[in-house]
Design an enzyme around this catalytic site. Structure first.
Site, PDB file in Angstrom:
ATOM      1  N   ASP A   1       6.858 -11.399  13.711  1.00 27.16           N
ATOM      2  CA  ASP A   1       5.918 -12.302  13.248  1.00 27.16           C
ATOM      3  C   ASP A   1       4.569 -11.357  12.949  1.00 27.16           C
ATOM      4  O   ASP A   1       4.089 -11.033  13.585  1.00 27.16           O
ATOM      5  CB  ASP A   1       5.488 -13.087  14.399  1.00 27.16           C
ATOM      6  CG  ASP A   1       4.634 -14.284  14.018  1.00 27.16           C
ATOM      7  OD1 ASP A   1       3.688 -14.150  13.194  1.00 27.16           O
ATOM      8  OD2 ASP A   1       4.595 -15.191  14.888  1.00 27.16           O
TER       9      ASP A   1
ATOM     10  N   HIS B   1      -4.880   8.026  -3.054  1.00 26.38           N
ATOM     11  CA  HIS B   1      -4.686   6.864  -3.406  1.00 26.38           C
ATOM     12  C   HIS B   1      -4.605   6.927  -4.953  1.00 26.38           C
ATOM     13  O   HIS B   1      -3.871   6.043  -5.309  1.00 26.38           O
ATOM     14  CB  HIS B   1      -5.658   6.042  -2.927  1.00 26.38           C
ATOM     15  CG  HIS B   1      -5.437   5.448  -1.478  1.00 26.38           C
ATOM     16  ND1 HIS B   1      -5.012   4.274  -1.130  1.00 26.38           N
ATOM     17  CD2 HIS B   1      -5.737   6.041  -0.278  1.00 26.38           C
ATOM     18  CE1 HIS B   1      -4.933   4.053  -0.079  1.00 26.38           C
ATOM     19  NE2 HIS B   1      -5.319   5.049   0.625  1.00 26.38           N
TER      20      HIS B   1
ATOM     21  N   LYS C   1      -2.305 -14.119  19.056  1.00 28.53           N
ATOM     22  CA  LYS C   1      -2.834 -13.755  17.403  1.00 28.53           C
ATOM     23  C   LYS C   1      -4.390 -13.956  17.359  1.00 28.53           C
ATOM     24  O   LYS C   1      -4.758 -14.281  16.280  1.00 28.53           O
ATOM     25  CB  LYS C   1      -1.973 -14.844  16.723  1.00 28.53           C
ATOM     26  CG  LYS C   1      -0.594 -14.797  16.658  1.00 28.53           C
ATOM     27  CD  LYS C   1       0.246 -15.614  16.054  1.00 28.53           C
ATOM     28  CE  LYS C   1       1.611 -15.563  16.200  1.00 28.53           C
ATOM     29  NZ  LYS C   1       2.701 -16.664  15.642  1.00 28.53           N
TER      30      LYS C   1
ATOM     31  N   GLU D   1       0.880  -1.400   0.012  1.00 31.87           N
ATOM     32  CA  GLU D   1      -0.021   0.108  -0.046  1.00 31.87           C
ATOM     33  C   GLU D   1       0.933   1.281  -0.022  1.00 31.87           C
ATOM     34  O   GLU D   1       1.201   1.883   0.925  1.00 31.87           O
ATOM     35  CB  GLU D   1      -1.031   0.068   1.229  1.00 31.87           C
ATOM     36  CG  GLU D   1      -2.087   1.178   1.209  1.00 31.87           C
ATOM     37  CD  GLU D   1      -2.991   0.862   2.258  1.00 31.87           C
ATOM     38  OE1 GLU D   1      -4.051   1.796   2.494  1.00 31.87           O
ATOM     39  OE2 GLU D   1      -3.207  -0.104   2.850  1.00 31.87           O
TER      40      GLU D   1
END
Length: 350
Positions: A244, A341, A168, A38
């Site tokens: 991670d 964008h 997580k 992005e």
């Protein structure tokens, strides 16, 4: 067994800034690497960094640090489970002796438990030096498990992980009890600088924060989260520094706070209570990761154990704040987000 070649994917990476940090970490002109597809994220975070640097910097405060693993045991009934847990609580020095056999960096600092029926969810909390500590605490828990069963023969093994860690996954417990680094980042920006760099006013940004970050998160059913896109900055930072990446699940449960000061300035903060980072361990041996950690000053062999990781966490939090500030400012102006964008992503494709 076949040998499989490891192929390393190439993710676009760029350093943004310069950042100016004060408080628990004092540094200036720091460039922060971010790996992302992005591409508008780079100039957006850079705008936040530039704005806060002109305003005097971002104050970073490390509130707490710990890594957790919860094991799951079973008793005959809840009464027996409670008796065993009360007795175990008094044996923390003995448990630390067991932990010392697994690592010289793992230190058991607390335990918590929940009893559900005849099940015991026992949560160990450790400090882990410069490692994020996933494997370190699992190894410690794996060693503690047989010792606990020996001390309390009425208990039995169910699992090395009982989801009370919580690893997580979105949860409330990590924000309440802590998992990873708890970092608060704050800045105060004058109305003049808000207009110059962010093209908005302190009041407009505070109003949007209330209606989007706070009320919008309530409407959506967000859990201990009130931010615009912290996951974006964390992922870019994590990929660049060998973390991670799955830990952005709990890491992005961040909370923004904004108000207009009596002087008419913007006070803006981002609090990240579950920021899981490390400077040693899996992923850190890659050349580009080593270079990025050195660039951030987080690969100092002379530093005290844990200091490199604490510095990294403070920089990660500041990076998140800059992206939050810039995006919220853009969204106070109709059309600005989409036009940026279209302009930036199309130019990169072309």
């Amino acid at each position: 067994m076949k040998n499989h070649t490891i192929n390393y994917a190439q993710i676009p990476m760029q350093s943004v800034g310069p950042f100016k940090l004060t408080g628990d970490l004092i540094t200036d002109n720091l460039m922060v690497p971010m790996a992302t597809y992005e591409t508008p994220l780079w100039p957006s975070v850079a705008r936040g960094a530039r704005t806060t640097a002109h305003a005097g910097g971002i104050r970073v405060t490390l509130i707490d640090e710990r890594m957790t693993r919860s094991i799951l045991l079973q008793a005959d009934h809840a009464g027996e489970a409670l008796r065993c847990m009360r007795a175990l609580k008094a044996q923390q020095p003995d448990m630390q002796s067991i932990v010392n056999q697994t690592s010289r960096f793992a230190k058991l600092i607390d335990t918590h438990f929940q009893i559900i029926g005849n099940l015991i969810y026992l949560r160990f909390e450790f400090t882990t030096g410069d490692a994020s500590g996933h494997n370190m605490v699992t190894q410690a828990a794996d060693t503690l498990f047989p010792w606990i069963l020996q001390q309390f023969p009425t208990l039995s093994y169910v699992s090395i992980s009982g989801n009370f860690c919580t690893d997580k996954k979105v949860s409330a417990v990590n924000g309440i009890l802590g998992r990873g680094k708890n970092v608060v980042c704050e800045t105060i920006i004058s109305a003049k600088l808000c207009q110059r760099f962010l093209k908005t006013t302190p009041q407009a940004l505070v109003d949007l924060h209330i209606k989007k970050d706070l009320i919008g998160s309530i409407v959506s059913g967000g859990l201990r989260t009130a931010n615009a896109h912290v996951a974006n900055m964390l992922l870019g930072f994590y990929l660049a520094t060998g973390q991670d990446a799955a830990n952005i699940v709990e890491g992005s449960q961040a909370i923004n706070h904004a108000e207009v000061t009596p002087e008419g300035h913007l006070y803006f903060s981002t609090t990240l209570p579950n920021l899981i980072v490390g400077t040693v361990g899996n992923g850190k041996g890659l050349d580009f990761v080593q270079q990025n950690l050195e660039q951030l000053g987080c690969n100092d062999p002379q530093a005290k154990p844990g200091d490199n990781a604490r510095r990294l966490a403070c920089i990660a939090g500041a990076t998140a704040l800059c992206g939050e500030l810039s995006l919220l400012a853009a969204q106070t102006n109709p059309g600005e987000l989409m036009s940026a964008h279209l302009k930036l992503e199309r130019s990169h494709r072309d």
